[in-house]
Design a protein around this motif. Structure first.
Motif, short mmCIF file in Angstrom:
data_model
loop_
_atom_site.label_atom_id
_atom_site.label_comp_id
_atom_site.label_asym_id
_atom_site.label_seq_id
_atom_site.Cartn_x
_atom_site.Cartn_y
_atom_site.Cartn_z
N PRO A 60 34.54 -14.54 14.95
CA PRO A 60 33.11 -14.82 15.13
C PRO A 60 32.35 -13.67 15.81
O PRO A 60 31.17 -13.47 15.53
CB PRO A 60 33.07 -16.07 16.00
CG PRO A 60 34.45 -16.52 16.19
CD PRO A 60 35.37 -15.52 15.61
N VAL A 61 33.03 -12.91 16.65
CA VAL A 61 32.39 -11.75 17.29
C VAL A 61 32.06 -10.71 16.23
O VAL A 61 30.96 -10.14 16.22
CB VAL A 61 33.30 -11.16 18.39
CG1 VAL A 61 32.74 -9.87 18.94
CG2 VAL A 61 33.53 -12.18 19.50
N TYR A 62 32.99 -10.46 15.32
CA TYR A 62 32.75 -9.50 14.23
C TYR A 62 31.62 -9.99 13.33
O TYR A 62 30.74 -9.22 12.95
CB TYR A 62 34.04 -9.30 13.42
CG TYR A 62 33.88 -8.28 12.32
CD1 TYR A 62 34.06 -6.93 12.59
CD2 TYR A 62 33.55 -8.66 11.02
CE1 TYR A 62 33.92 -5.98 11.58
CE2 TYR A 62 33.41 -7.72 10.03
CZ TYR A 62 33.59 -6.39 10.30
OH TYR A 62 33.44 -5.45 9.32
N LEU A 63 31.63 -11.27 12.99
CA LEU A 63 30.57 -11.81 12.14
C LEU A 63 29.21 -11.72 12.82
O LEU A 63 28.20 -11.44 12.17
CB LEU A 63 30.89 -13.26 11.75
CG LEU A 63 32.07 -13.43 10.80
CD1 LEU A 63 32.37 -14.91 10.59
CD2 LEU A 63 31.80 -12.74 9.48
N ALA A 64 29.17 -11.93 14.13
CA ALA A 64 27.92 -11.79 14.87
C ALA A 64 27.45 -10.34 14.81
O ALA A 64 26.26 -10.06 14.65
CB ALA A 64 28.10 -12.24 16.31
N ALA A 65 28.39 -9.39 14.91
CA ALA A 65 28.04 -7.98 14.84
C ALA A 65 27.50 -7.62 13.47
O ALA A 65 26.59 -6.79 13.34
CB ALA A 65 29.24 -7.11 15.18
#
Length: 74
Positions: A60-65
């Motif tokens: 989810p951190v990557y998707l937020a980025a």
């Protein structure tokens, strides 16, 4: 007209962006590597390692980025 005695230091500002040229999936790691001044492969390895070691919390951190980091030149 510029003042030749003006010695004010004006640092170059870096902009965080997703790379258009150095991308494997979305360009996030390429853009972060450019911002940090490191090899993109190291950022990709760190991202995969963080995903595996955190049991997927990095996804989810990557998707937020992907959604929050603007694309280069945009």
């Amino acid at each position: 007209m510029t003042n030749p005695t003006d010695t004010t230091y004006q640092p170059q500002t870096k902009k965080l962006h997703r790379s258009r040229t150095d991308r494997m999936i979305t360009g996030v790691c390429g853009g972060w590597a450019d911002y940090l001044g490191v090899d993109p492969a190291m950022v990709r390895i760190a991202t995969v390692a963080a995903t595996v070691l955190s049991a997927g919390v990095m996804i989810p951190v990557y998707l937020a980025a992907v959604f929050l980091t603007p694309e280069a030149g945009a």
